[in-house]
Design a protein around this motif. Structure first.
Motif, PDB file in Angstrom:
ATOM      1  N   ILE A  19       0.778  -1.185   0.012  1.00  0.00           N
ATOM      2  CA  ILE A  19      -0.013  -0.050   0.048  1.00  0.00           C
ATOM      3  C   ILE A  19       0.852   1.254  -0.078  1.00  0.00           C
ATOM      4  CG2 ILE A  19      -1.426   1.385   1.439  1.00  0.00           C
ATOM      5  CD1 ILE A  19      -3.089  -1.344   1.977  1.00  0.00           C
ATOM      6  N   PRO A  20       1.631   1.307   0.842  1.00  0.00           N
ATOM      7  CA  PRO A  20       2.516   2.846   0.996  1.00  0.00           C
ATOM      8  C   PRO A  20       3.414   2.826  -0.427  1.00  0.00           C
ATOM      9  CG  PRO A  20       3.089   1.362   2.890  1.00  0.00           C
ATOM     10  CD  PRO A  20       2.370   0.375   2.036  1.00  0.00           C
ATOM     11  N   ALA A  21       3.716   1.879  -1.403  1.00  0.00           N
ATOM     12  CA  ALA A  21       3.982   2.092  -2.514  1.00  0.00           C
ATOM     13  C   ALA A  21       3.190   3.055  -3.356  1.00  0.00           C
ATOM     14  CB  ALA A  21       4.466   0.708  -3.420  1.00  0.00           C
ATOM     15  N   PHE A  22       1.923   2.702  -3.184  1.00  0.00           N
ATOM     16  CA  PHE A  22       1.117   3.620  -4.161  1.00  0.00           C
ATOM     17  C   PHE A  22       0.761   4.907  -3.411  1.00  0.00           C
ATOM     18  CE2 PHE A  22      -0.183  -0.862  -5.121  1.00  0.00           C
ATOM     19  CZ  PHE A  22      -0.023  -0.822  -6.414  1.00  0.00           C
ATOM     20  N   VAL A  24       2.331   6.876  -1.320  1.00  0.00           N
ATOM     21  CA  VAL A  24       3.533   8.024  -1.119  1.00  0.00           C
ATOM     22  C   VAL A  24       3.364   8.887  -2.341  1.00  0.00           C
ATOM     23  CG1 VAL A  24       5.926   8.106  -1.070  1.00  0.00           C
ATOM     24  CG2 VAL A  24       4.933   6.565   0.642  1.00  0.00           C
ATOM     25  N   GLU A  25       3.237   8.190  -3.402  1.00  0.00           N
ATOM     26  CA  GLU A  25       3.316   9.261  -4.560  1.00  0.00           C
ATOM     27  C   GLU A  25       2.381  10.189  -4.522  1.00  0.00           C
ATOM     28  OE1 GLU A  25       4.497   7.339  -8.892  1.00  0.00           O
ATOM     29  OE2 GLU A  25       2.903   6.613  -7.797  1.00  0.00           O
ATOM     30  N   LEU A  27       1.030  11.709  -1.774  1.00  0.00           N
ATOM     31  CA  LEU A  27       1.016  12.571  -0.709  1.00  0.00           C
ATOM     32  C   LEU A  27       2.248  13.410  -0.573  1.00  0.00           C
ATOM     33  CD1 LEU A  27      -0.177  10.003   2.069  1.00  0.00           C
ATOM     34  CD2 LEU A  27      -1.373  11.592   1.149  1.00  0.00           C
ATOM     35  N   GLN A  28       2.261  14.734  -0.192  1.00  0.00           N
ATOM     36  CA  GLN A  28       3.432  15.415   0.118  1.00  0.00           C
ATOM     37  C   GLN A  28       3.283  15.823   1.597  1.00  0.00           C
ATOM     38  OE1 GLN A  28       5.021  16.047  -2.723  1.00  0.00           O
ATOM     39  NE2 GLN A  28       6.820  16.359  -1.314  1.00  0.00           N
ATOM     40  N   PHE A  29       4.319  15.176   2.101  1.00  0.00           N
ATOM     41  CA  PHE A  29       4.353  15.161   3.683  1.00  0.00           C
ATOM     42  C   PHE A  29       5.022  16.408   4.135  1.00  0.00           C
ATOM     43  CE2 PHE A  29       4.597  10.166   3.161  1.00  0.00           C
ATOM     44  CZ  PHE A  29       3.488  10.176   3.499  1.00  0.00           C
ATOM     45  N   PRO A  31       7.264  18.576   6.888  1.00  0.00           N
ATOM     46  CA  PRO A  31       8.626  18.304   7.320  1.00  0.00           C
ATOM     47  C   PRO A  31       8.728  17.427   8.623  1.00  0.00           C
ATOM     48  CG  PRO A  31       8.597  20.709   6.908  1.00  0.00           C
ATOM     49  CD  PRO A  31       7.266  20.063   6.501  1.00  0.00           C
ATOM     50  N   TRP A  32       7.957  17.718   9.491  1.00  0.00           N
ATOM     51  CA  TRP A  32       7.875  16.819  10.789  1.00  0.00           C
ATOM     52  C   TRP A  32       7.258  15.428  10.455  1.00  0.00           C
ATOM     53  CZ3 TRP A  32       3.476  14.375  12.824  1.00  0.00           C
ATOM     54  CH2 TRP A  32       2.148  14.767  12.357  1.00  0.00           C
ATOM     55  N   ASN A  34       8.156  13.938   7.726  1.00  0.00           N
ATOM     56  CA  ASN A  34       9.362  13.306   6.915  1.00  0.00           C
ATOM     57  C   ASN A  34      10.312  12.947   8.151  1.00  0.00           C
ATOM     58  OD1 ASN A  34       8.712  13.176   4.347  1.00  0.00           O
ATOM     59  ND2 ASN A  34       9.075  15.528   4.277  1.00  0.00           N
ATOM     60  N   ARG A  35      10.590  13.774   9.238  1.00  0.00           N
ATOM     61  CA  ARG A  35      11.496  13.396  10.223  1.00  0.00           C
ATOM     62  C   ARG A  35      10.825  12.135  10.972  1.00  0.00           C
ATOM     63  NH1 ARG A  35      11.317  19.017  11.202  1.00  0.00           N
ATOM     64  NH2 ARG A  35      10.093  18.868  13.157  1.00  0.00           N
ATOM     65  N   TRP A  36       9.463  12.210  11.260  1.00  0.00           N
ATOM     66  CA  TRP A  36       9.084  10.958  11.820  1.00  0.00           C
ATOM     67  C   TRP A  36       9.683   9.630  10.937  1.00  0.00           C
ATOM     68  CZ3 TRP A  36       3.273  10.465  13.539  1.00  0.00           C
ATOM     69  CH2 TRP A  36       3.003   9.518  14.070  1.00  0.00           C
ATOM     70  N   LEU A  37       9.324   9.627   9.837  1.00  0.00           N
ATOM     71  CA  LEU A  37       9.419   8.552   8.843  1.00  0.00           C
ATOM     72  C   LEU A  37      10.996   8.152   8.809  1.00  0.00           C
ATOM     73  CD1 LEU A  37       6.763   9.085   6.067  1.00  0.00           C
ATOM     74  CD2 LEU A  37       6.713   7.301   7.689  1.00  0.00           C
TER      75      LEU A  37
END
Lengths: 97, 243
Positions: A19-22, A24-25, A27-29, A31-32, A34-37
């Motif tokens: 599911i994340p492969a589809f 992530v494209e 979604l624009q995360f 910055p926080w 992105n730091r979490w991930l």
């Protein structure tokens, strides 16, 4: 019967993995997020190591700890992961002889 | 001429990535083979055929879940319970995949899809500790090799275990049990040396995981909570490190 179990296990394992492969494209995360991930790999490594390492040899948590310490020392010396692995295996093998 | 030179450069670049992927993925093989052989041996003892043993590794490809399933099959647990338990145990891969796919932004879906399918604790950990490759040209080949080595080792080891039956002495297979933990440690330590805060994130996650198990969570949820909540500390801890 076992084949049905395998198919069921396969689906419930596969779906969360892809599911994340589809997603992530699209979604624009922030910055926080992105730091979490970005912290997830280190958090995952922590959770995968402890407390599981205590149960490498049943009822002998100290052996797992010693094996882990050997891996920490070898890795701190800057050696390749392979040597940490071999060193830890050897340690546990000698301790359980 | 120019075109030739360019494609020659690309070829050697691809070759370089493949080579680096194999070297980087090798520790996974070392860790997987003994564990997969043990799985094969136990599955055989639980009454599974060689085909079923191999099929499970090919299609499920999740070590801990396969061991659990073999135990449950051996004691005659129902299909639904095994499938639900598998979902719980493997849900952590959703979190890892989310993090990994975020790292792989810019890589085409046709590559991300098989990488997602092949995501395990180990292939994820090794890849995530090498984030720079994803930005390089043909970097995806680097990840593809890591994932391929892991997958092939797992499947081959399982079948080997199923064929061999009980051959590995108990204390040797026990000693091999530390291999994957040592690999995780070997991956974590260099990052901690570079940035101590990363070590703090890992320790927090360890403690949350241990606490969850202590209060009675299943291993699957404990790892998910440890990873997600422990990772949350990164929101604050990794703030200054952003360039």
């Amino acid at each position: 019967m076992i084949v049905i179990i395998i198919i069921g296990m396969s689906l419930v394992t596969m779906i969360p993995r892809i599911i994340p492969a589809f997603v992530v494209e699209k979604l624009q995360f922030k910055p926080w997020v992105n730091r979490w991930l970005g912290a997830i790999p280190y958090a995952a490594l922590g959770a995968l190591i402890f407390p599981g390492i205590l149960w490498v040899v049943p009822n002998e948590p100290i052996i797992g700890i010693i094996g882990g310490l050997v891996a920490i020392i070898l890795a701190s010396l800057g050696l390749n992961v392979v040597f940490a692995v071999i060193g830890a295996i050897t340690t546990v093998f000698l301790l359980t002889m | 001429m120019e075109k030739n030179a360019a494609s020659g450069g690309e070829q050697s670049q691809s070759f370089h990535m493949i080579q680096r992927g194999i070297i980087t993925g090798f520790p996974i093989m070392l860790g997987y083979l003994p564990v997969a052989i043990t799985y094969g041996v136990l599955a055989k003892q639980a009454g599974m055929t060689l085909l079923e043993i191999g099929l499970m590794s090919l299609m499920v490809y999740a070590g801990a879940a396969q061991f659990m399933a073999v135990n449950m099959i051996a004691v005659g647990t129902g299909v639904v319970e095994i499938v639900i338990a598998t979902f719980v145990l493997n849900f952590r891969h959703f979190v890892m995949s989310l993090s990994f796919m975020n790292q792989l932004r810019g890589i085409a879906l046709k590559w991300r899809l098989p990488l997602g399918l092949g995501l395990t604790d180990e292939s994820f950990a090794v890849s995530a500790m090498n984030p720079d490759e994803g930005k390089k040209e043909n970097g995806v080949l680097f990840y593809a090799m890591i994932f391929l080595i892991a997958y092939l080792s797992w499947v081959a080891g399982s079948i080997l275990g199923g064929i061999l039956g009980e051959v590995i002495p108990d204390n040797l297979s026990q000693s091999m049990g530390i291999a994957l933990y040592a690999m995780f440690i070997g991956l974590l330590v260099p990052s901690v040396k570079k940035n101590l805060k990363v070590g703090l994130i890992a320790i927090l996650s360890m403690l949350i995981n241990a606490l969850c198990i202590q209060i009675g969570f299943s291993a699957g949820w404990a790892i998910v909570f440890g990873t997600v909540i422990g990772g949350m500390s990164g929101i604050i801890l990794l703030k200054e490190d952003e360039r």
